[in-house]
Design a protein around this motif. Structure first.
Motif, PDB file in Angstrom:
ATOM      1  N   PRO A  64       9.541  -7.601  -4.949  1.00  0.00           N
ATOM      2  CA  PRO A  64       8.264  -8.311  -4.730  1.00  0.00           C
ATOM      3  C   PRO A  64       7.173  -7.436  -4.122  1.00  0.00           C
ATOM      4  CG  PRO A  64      10.114  -9.688  -4.054  1.00  0.00           C
ATOM      5  CD  PRO A  64      10.666  -8.316  -4.320  1.00  0.00           C
ATOM      6  N   VAL A  65       7.535  -6.434  -3.332  1.00  0.00           N
ATOM      7  CA  VAL A  65       6.526  -5.539  -2.751  1.00  0.00           C
ATOM      8  C   VAL A  65       5.854  -4.727  -3.860  1.00  0.00           C
ATOM      9  CG1 VAL A  65       6.108  -3.669  -1.114  1.00  0.00           C
ATOM     10  CG2 VAL A  65       7.833  -5.414  -0.599  1.00  0.00           C
ATOM     11  N   PHE A  66       6.638  -4.203  -4.783  1.00  0.00           N
ATOM     12  CA  PHE A  66       6.090  -3.441  -5.907  1.00  0.00           C
ATOM     13  C   PHE A  66       5.246  -4.352  -6.813  1.00  0.00           C
ATOM     14  CE2 PHE A  66       9.390  -0.724  -4.370  1.00  0.00           C
ATOM     15  CZ  PHE A  66       9.111   0.558  -4.799  1.00  0.00           C
ATOM     16  N   ARG A  67       5.726  -5.569  -7.019  1.00  0.00           N
ATOM     17  CA  ARG A  67       4.972  -6.520  -7.847  1.00  0.00           C
ATOM     18  C   ARG A  67       3.611  -6.806  -7.224  1.00  0.00           C
ATOM     19  NH1 ARG A  67       4.137 -12.048  -7.732  1.00  0.00           N
ATOM     20  NH2 ARG A  67       3.784 -13.034  -9.766  1.00  0.00           N
ATOM     21  N   THR A  68       3.572  -7.020  -5.932  1.00  0.00           N
ATOM     22  CA  THR A  68       2.294  -7.272  -5.250  1.00  0.00           C
ATOM     23  C   THR A  68       1.359  -6.081  -5.381  1.00  0.00           C
ATOM     24  OG1 THR A  68       3.319  -8.796  -3.668  1.00  0.00           O
ATOM     25  CG2 THR A  68       1.237  -7.784  -3.018  1.00  0.00           C
ATOM     26  N   ALA A  69       1.903  -4.863  -5.239  1.00  0.00           N
ATOM     27  CA  ALA A  69       1.069  -3.662  -5.359  1.00  0.00           C
ATOM     28  C   ALA A  69       0.439  -3.568  -6.744  1.00  0.00           C
ATOM     29  CB  ALA A  69       1.907  -2.422  -5.066  1.00  0.00           C
ATOM     30  N   VAL A  70       1.224  -3.848  -7.786  1.00  0.00           N
ATOM     31  CA  VAL A  70       0.718  -3.800  -9.154  1.00  0.00           C
ATOM     32  C   VAL A  70      -0.353  -4.865  -9.372  1.00  0.00           C
ATOM     33  CG1 VAL A  70       1.349  -4.245 -11.561  1.00  0.00           C
ATOM     34  CG2 VAL A  70       2.758  -2.726 -10.158  1.00  0.00           C
ATOM     35  N   LEU A  71      -0.075  -6.081  -8.931  1.00  0.00           N
ATOM     36  CA  LEU A  71      -1.023  -7.177  -9.158  1.00  0.00           C
ATOM     37  C   LEU A  71      -2.305  -7.007  -8.345  1.00  0.00           C
ATOM     38  CD1 LEU A  71       1.375 -10.254  -9.405  1.00  0.00           C
ATOM     39  CD2 LEU A  71       0.063  -9.163 -11.245  1.00  0.00           C
ATOM     40  N   ASP A  72      -2.227  -6.392  -7.171  1.00  0.00           N
ATOM     41  CA  ASP A  72      -3.447  -6.110  -6.410  1.00  0.00           C
ATOM     42  C   ASP A  72      -4.387  -5.231  -7.224  1.00  0.00           C
ATOM     43  OD1 ASP A  72      -2.611  -7.599  -4.251  1.00  0.00           O
ATOM     44  OD2 ASP A  72      -2.016  -5.875  -3.027  1.00  0.00           O
ATOM     45  N   ASP A  73      -3.824  -4.212  -7.890  1.00  0.00           N
ATOM     46  CA  ASP A  73      -4.642  -3.340  -8.739  1.00  0.00           C
ATOM     47  C   ASP A  73      -5.211  -4.103  -9.928  1.00  0.00           C
ATOM     48  OD1 ASP A  73      -4.723  -0.902  -7.457  1.00  0.00           O
ATOM     49  OD2 ASP A  73      -2.964  -0.087  -8.457  1.00  0.00           O
TER      50      ASP A  73
ATOM     51  N   MET B 247      21.108  -0.820  -5.242  1.00  0.00           N
ATOM     52  CA  MET B 247      20.790  -1.919  -6.151  1.00  0.00           C
ATOM     53  C   MET B 247      20.304  -3.137  -5.390  1.00  0.00           C
ATOM     54  SD  MET B 247      23.952  -1.440  -8.827  1.00  0.00           S
ATOM     55  CE  MET B 247      23.469  -2.839  -9.848  1.00  0.00           C
ATOM     56  N   ALA B 248      20.935  -3.432  -4.258  1.00  0.00           N
ATOM     57  CA  ALA B 248      20.491  -4.564  -3.439  1.00  0.00           C
ATOM     58  C   ALA B 248      19.088  -4.326  -2.897  1.00  0.00           C
ATOM     59  CB  ALA B 248      21.483  -4.800  -2.295  1.00  0.00           C
ATOM     60  N   SER B 249      18.818  -3.092  -2.484  1.00  0.00           N
ATOM     61  CA  SER B 249      17.489  -2.748  -1.972  1.00  0.00           C
ATOM     62  C   SER B 249      16.439  -2.890  -3.065  1.00  0.00           C
ATOM     63  CB  SER B 249      17.508  -1.318  -1.439  1.00  0.00           C
ATOM     64  OG  SER B 249      16.239  -0.939  -0.963  1.00  0.00           O
ATOM     65  N   MET B 250      16.762  -2.470  -4.281  1.00  0.00           N
ATOM     66  CA  MET B 250      15.833  -2.595  -5.402  1.00  0.00           C
ATOM     67  C   MET B 250      15.449  -4.054  -5.625  1.00  0.00           C
ATOM     68  SD  MET B 250      16.520  -1.922  -9.439  1.00  0.00           S
ATOM     69  CE  MET B 250      17.352  -3.513  -9.559  1.00  0.00           C
ATOM     70  N   LEU B 251      16.436  -4.936  -5.661  1.00  0.00           N
ATOM     71  CA  LEU B 251      16.168  -6.353  -5.912  1.00  0.00           C
ATOM     72  C   LEU B 251      15.394  -6.979  -4.753  1.00  0.00           C
ATOM     73  CD1 LEU B 251      19.615  -7.350  -7.443  1.00  0.00           C
ATOM     74  CD2 LEU B 251      17.461  -7.030  -8.661  1.00  0.00           C
ATOM     75  N   ARG B 252      15.735  -6.593  -3.543  1.00  0.00           N
ATOM     76  CA  ARG B 252      15.074  -7.178  -2.361  1.00  0.00           C
ATOM     77  C   ARG B 252      13.623  -6.742  -2.261  1.00  0.00           C
ATOM     78  NH1 ARG B 252      14.556  -4.999   2.639  1.00  0.00           N
ATOM     79  NH2 ARG B 252      16.075  -3.363   2.139  1.00  0.00           N
TER      80      ARG B 252
ATOM     81  N   GLU C  90       0.818  -1.215   0.000  1.00  0.00           N
ATOM     82  CA  GLU C  90       0.000   0.000   0.000  1.00  0.00           C
ATOM     83  C   GLU C  90       0.855   1.269   0.000  1.00  0.00           C
ATOM     84  OE1 GLU C  90      -0.242  -1.750   4.288  1.00  0.00           O
ATOM     85  OE2 GLU C  90      -0.242  -2.483   2.210  1.00  0.00           O
ATOM     86  N   HIS C  91       2.103   1.171   0.424  1.00  0.00           N
ATOM     87  CA  HIS C  91       2.986   2.342   0.410  1.00  0.00           C
ATOM     88  C   HIS C  91       3.334   2.766  -1.015  1.00  0.00           C
ATOM     89  CE1 HIS C  91       4.555   0.968   4.610  1.00  0.00           C
ATOM     90  NE2 HIS C  91       3.476   1.722   4.716  1.00  0.00           N
ATOM     91  N   VAL C  92       3.344   1.827  -1.942  1.00  0.00           N
ATOM     92  CA  VAL C  92       3.781   2.122  -3.316  1.00  0.00           C
ATOM     93  C   VAL C  92       2.671   1.901  -4.340  1.00  0.00           C
ATOM     94  CG1 VAL C  92       6.201   1.665  -2.820  1.00  0.00           C
ATOM     95  CG2 VAL C  92       4.753  -0.217  -3.591  1.00  0.00           C
TER      96      VAL C  92
END
Length: 379
Positions: free
Chosen positions: A176-185, A168-173, A104-106
């Protein structure tokens, strides 16, 4: 058989001061005889509902104000600020210490956007006598969102090495949070409007990464990118209609890279076909970039001969100047592809064009859409 017209989405404010006016302009401009009134067929693949070229920029800038409800703390800290007037001025963030990033943050809140548009879109469609025309909803690739927010490639080189590697490590880690946000929509929109909606997955990162990588590294990079895209598409409802929009970036109407062939695109699409367990998406493939017209070099299109079967392609060859370049580009595109493109299109959305350029581009699309391959060969 005539081709359709694929409208990528965004429109200049001069022709789309609001969503309803923009949709009506597209429908009127894409009618077979140039007039939608009276029920003339509309040659669009789908009707884009959001004509704003800067909605991703607005989301990105909005991240600085996102708060975590559990702690009332800001979720993101600014690493590099900017006004997004060009690629070097795009803001970049890191997650604040002690905050656990949540979908929900993103979230892009696309489900709320669609609910606001759907009634307007249905009325525009009804007035045009185009009841079968679906509505197109842009869905950014979560890899693009994660990269822009946390590891902007134009900002990273300016950072110390340790900070660069951490980003870069933070982006990869956190991907999945961004992916979940997109798929929820996506799932929420599909649950409410599935039969009426086409999802356009917008992924400029694919071609930008491949063209930025050394040639020897591109096959491996293509497989990695294809794995991310296949994982995303696997989360879509099985009966969802999907178009994959590839491009080279268009902020300030400038591309991030300068392509000279479809080779990297074909590497990616072949790798994607090998990984997908569902039917292949339709693909919008641009032959132009930024403010450059489409290539008329046969070598640019030659890699399409190696494309795995099963793809329907939308040829991004139309240009606001139109004329012989676009027609020759379409001929070369289809000769290499081995069959007619399902639709013609510009390289990207029209939002960063002038009104006059947008008119010219849609006229070029209409001219190309109505020309059969036999007519081209005889020309």
């Amino acid at each position: 058989m005539s081709r359709l017209i694929h409208a990528v989405g965004s429109l200049p404010p001069a022709v789309a001061p609001d969503a309803e006016t923009g949709m009506k302009w597209l429908v009127d401009s894409s009618a077979v005889d140039g007039q939608a009134d009276g029920g003339a067929p509309v040659a669009l693949t789908a009707l884009p509902c959001d004509g704003d070229p800067d909605w991703i920029v607005q989301w990105l800038h909005g991240l600085r104000d996102v708060e975590d409800p559990s702690s009332a703390r800001r979720v993101f800290e600014i690493v590099a600020d900017g006004d997004s007037s060009d690629y070097d001025r795009v803001p970049m963030y890191r997650v604040a210490k002690g905050v656990k990033l949540q979908p929900e943050h993103v979230s892009l809140q696309r489900r709320q956007d669609v609910e606001g548009w759907i009634g307007l879109a249905e009325e525009v469609r009804r007035r045009a006598g185009a009841d079968q025309l679906r509505f197109q909803v842009g869905i950014p690739s979560p890899l693009d969102l994660t990269t822009f927010a946390l590891a902007n490639p134009r900002v990273l080189p300016k950072l110390p090495v340790g900070q660069r590697l951490g980003a870069m490590a933070s982006m990869l880690r956190l991907y999945p949070v961004f992916r979940t946000a997109v798929l929820d929509d996506v799932r929420a929109i599909h649950d409410s409007h599935g039969e009426n909606v086409v999802f356009q997955v917008e992924a400029p990162s694919v071609l930008v990464v491949l063209w930025s990588a050394p040639a020897a590294a591109r096959p491996l990079a293509a497989k990695w990118l294809a794995g991310k895209m296949a994982g995303l598409l696997a989360g879509f409802p099985q009966d969802a209609e999907v178009v994959l929009h590839l491009c080279y970036g268009d902020l300030a109407h400038r591309s991030l890279v300068t392509p000279d062939s479809f080779g990297p695109a074909v590497l990616f699409l072949n790798a994607l076909a090998a990984k997908l367990g569902r039917r292949l998406p339709k693909v919008h493939l641009p032959a132009a970039f930024g403010d450059h017209p489409p290539s008329t070099d046969e070598a640019f299109y030659r890699p399409l001969r190696q494309l795995r079967p099963g793809y329907e392609l939308y040829a991004g060859v139309a240009h606001h100047d139109g004329g012989t370049e676009s027609r020759e580009a379409l001929r070369l595109f289809e000769d290499a592809f081995g069959r007619q493109a399902t639709a013609v299109s510009t390289a990207c959305g029209l939002g960063r064009h002038t009104a006059e350029q947008a008119e010219g581009a849609i006229q070029d699309c209409r001219d190309l859409a109505g020309v059969s391959r036999d007519e081209e060969s005889a020309a």
